[in-house]
Design an enzyme around this catalytic site. Structure first.
Site, PDB file in Angstrom:
ATOM      1  CB  THR A 139      20.932  22.293  68.325  1.00 52.62           C
ATOM      2  OG1 THR A 139      20.441  22.911  66.953  1.00 52.62           O
ATOM      3  CG2 THR A 139      20.972  20.988  68.462  1.00 52.62           C
ATOM      4  N   GLY A 197      17.690  31.303  68.620  1.00 52.31           N
ATOM      5  CA  GLY A 197      16.319  30.839  67.822  1.00 52.31           C
ATOM      6  C   GLY A 197      15.292  30.495  68.681  1.00 52.31           C
ATOM      7  CG  ASN A 213      25.935  21.949  77.946  1.00 52.49           C
ATOM      8  OD1 ASN A 213      26.762  22.789  78.809  1.00 52.49           O
ATOM      9  ND2 ASN A 213      26.348  21.777  76.788  1.00 52.49           N
ATOM     10  N   GLY A 227      24.224  27.735  59.459  1.00 53.23           N
ATOM     11  CA  GLY A 227      25.155  28.776  59.446  1.00 53.23           C
ATOM     12  C   GLY A 227      24.850  30.012  58.927  1.00 53.23           C
ATOM     13  NE  ARG A 228      22.694  32.131  62.240  1.00 52.57           N
ATOM     14  CZ  ARG A 228      22.623  30.908  62.692  1.00 52.57           C
ATOM     15  NH1 ARG A 228      21.837  30.108  62.103  1.00 52.57           N
ATOM     16  NH2 ARG A 228      23.422  30.498  63.688  1.00 52.57           N
ATOM     17  CG  HIS A 270      30.939  27.942  73.305  1.00 56.11           C
ATOM     18  ND1 HIS A 270      30.872  27.650  74.610  1.00 56.11           N
ATOM     19  CD2 HIS A 270      30.125  27.290  72.611  1.00 56.11           C
ATOM     20  CE1 HIS A 270      29.940  26.765  74.855  1.00 56.11           C
ATOM     21  NE2 HIS A 270      29.377  26.467  73.526  1.00 56.11           N
ATOM     22  CG  ASP A 271      27.294  28.214  69.652  1.00 56.96           C
ATOM     23  OD1 ASP A 271      27.790  27.820  70.886  1.00 56.96           O
ATOM     24  OD2 ASP A 271      26.857  27.461  68.790  1.00 56.96           O
ATOM     25  CB  THR A 272      26.812  29.379  74.819  1.00 54.70           C
ATOM     26  OG1 THR A 272      26.571  28.285  74.187  1.00 54.70           O
ATOM     27  CG2 THR A 272      26.184  29.813  75.931  1.00 54.70           C
ATOM     28  CB  ALA A 276      24.361  21.626  65.937  1.00 60.38           C
TER      29      ALA A 276
END
Length: 487
Positions: A264, A411, A301, A17-18, A241-243, A14
């Site tokens: 985030t 992160g 969450n 990006g990489r 899904h990034d998670t 969010a």
């Protein structure tokens, strides 16, 4: 190190990006950042959107940079992961209908209550096992009925699947991200089309589901040529899904570990083989999201570093240009445990003056009001660590499984103060790392799909061999001075 194969992870969160290269030498992966770019919501006509066309431009720039400067003949595959719940609508000609709405947009307000009047919350949870959040895709699509986009649409593509479409021409829905929509049957792992029909949402919008590890096919030939990449580079549907990707890369994740995918958002959970759907789970408002290779992520969450990200944005707007490290340093010097907020309170969800909201929350609840940058930042971090403890203790009670270790990836694993506070308040050791867990998990699933690794258990062993981790022991008594050991 001799590269046997290359894998590219496109990892878009969010806030940034990489495009990350994973070099495989037969034993471990070395990660190299090829391109990094900012992300954020854009405001237009009173609404919040994602500028996905700019993100697509950045993705292409990263792939083109790789093609120019690396040994692209060794590229085995590409995978993409992003945040969840948001989507783009595709028209009959195959074009995107406007920019996708962002999940923090105000159009979602009141939609959950309207849906409740048609489908009881107990029925929704029994079918989907999903945490009740005001921005779930189901509620967003119900809000979409008020606009003019839905009648024009032939397909709904969640954000990573939109990029899949641009990369390969295929319209699919990858399972882990689809599981966050609130219209996927959690037990049967198929679309719950009847839920959409009850709400008057056309089910022809839904593309076919694919499981993580599916080879979607090669890049569109014209795109391949434009980017300078070899012919027939395979795109793999990873845990989009990034998670899901982050959890795939957690070394030594076992039945007595909780994970926190920290960015985030903070996703706090445990890994299971089957959904856990009962009244106790519904009352706790936990979610059963799909993981890679048959796993379920039982999690909650929690509003994560968004609190400080939004504070930093507000301070910068006021002329106080503090770096992230400066903010954390001031938090470390501030008194511990002075004020607490509920990070998940509704007033902290939307864009706005976060420092003022935090002060007002503390004032309203009879607590010392944090005024300085250090006090506000410390309040945020103390509150997050306390919330982690509440969720982890509740998950242990819910599952009947003791949780002895907390494993933090993403992160937030670099935030030494937050990691130590988490160890102190959770009364459990914290193992932090990998930082680029999402990209690594993305790459590990690609490696399994392309035949370089046999299974998820082996992939996690490779993850442990590929990264360093830091252990925080609960000795700091909330001062951030506990014992940290890097291994």
């Amino acid at each position: 190190m001799t590269d046997l194969a290359h894998f590219i992870a496109i990892d878009i969160g969010a806030s940034s990006g990489r495009v990350i290269l994973g070099r495989w030498d037969g034993t471990r992966f070395a990660l190299e950042e090829i391109h990094r770019f900012p992300n954020g919501m854009i405001e237009r006509d009173g609404h919040l959107f994602w500028d996905v066309k700019r993100l697509w431009h950045e993705v292409q720039h990263g792939l083109r940079t790789y093609a120019r400067h690396k040994q692209s003949s060794r590229l085995a595959s590409i995978g993409i992961d992003t945040w969840a719940v948001d989507y783009g609508l595709i028209d009959e000609a195959g074009n995107l209908i406007g920019d996708p709405f962002a999940y923090r947009d105000a159009r979602n307000e009141g939609m959950a209550e309207r849906v409740d009047a048609i489908i009881p919350p107990t029925e929704l949870y029994e079918r989907t096992g999903l945490q009740r959040l005001p921005f779930n895709t189901l509620y967003q699509l119900y809000a979409e009925r008020q606009g003019d986009r839905l009648p024009q649409a032939t397909t709904m593509l969640l954000i990573p699947d939109l990029f899949h479409y641009w990369l390969t021409g295929k319209r699919v829905a990858e399972y882990t991200n689809a599981s966050t929509t609130m219209f996927l049957d959690a037990r049967r792992r198929v679309w719950a089309t009847d839920l959409l029909e009850q709400l008057g949402i056309p089910i022809h919008l839904l593309p076919p589901l694919v499981m993580p590890g599916t080879q979607l096919g090669p890049l569109v030939p014209a795109l391949c040529e434009a980017l300078g990449l070899p012919d027939k580079v395979t795109v793999v549907a990873v845990g989009t899904h990034d998670t899901a990707s982050a959890v795939a890369a957690v070394p030594h994740l076992d039945t007595q570990s909780a994970y926190i995918s920290s960015g985030t958002w903070s996703l706090v959970g445990v890994e299971r083989n089957e959904p856990l759907i009962n009244e106790a789970a519904r009352q706790m408002n936990v979610t059963n999201e799909g993981g890679v290779y048959g796993t379920i992520r039982l999690l909650k969450n929690v509003s994560g570093l968004w609190l400080l990200q939004e504070c930093q944005r507000c301070w910068q707007a006021d002329g106080l240009n503090l770096s992230w490290d400066e903010i954390i340093a001031q938090a470390a010097s501030a008194p511990a445990g002075r004020s607490y907020i509920d990070p998940d309170a509704p007033e902290f969800l939307a864009v706005g003056d976060m420092p003022a909201r935090i002060r007002e929350y503390c004032r309203r609840n009879g607590q010392p009001v944090p005024e300085t940058v250090g006090d506000i930042a410390r309040c945020c971090l103390d509150s997050l660590a306390l919330r982690y403890r509440e969720v982890i203790d509740a998950l242990a009670d819910l599952t009947g499984q003791p949780i002895t270790t907390v494993r933090i990836v993403g992160g937030g694993s670099q935030n030494t103060l937050l990691c130590q506070l988490t160890a102190d308040l959770c009364r459990r050791p914290v193992v932090a790392g990998p930082t680029e867990g999402t990209a690594l998990g993305n790459i590990l699933v690609q490696a399994i799909a392309m035949g370089y690794l046999p299974d998820l258990a082996t992939a996690r062993q490779v993850a442990a061999a590929s990264v360093s981790q830091t252990i925080y022991r609960p000795e700091g008594l909330m001062r951030g001075s506990g014992s940290a050991v890097t291994k």
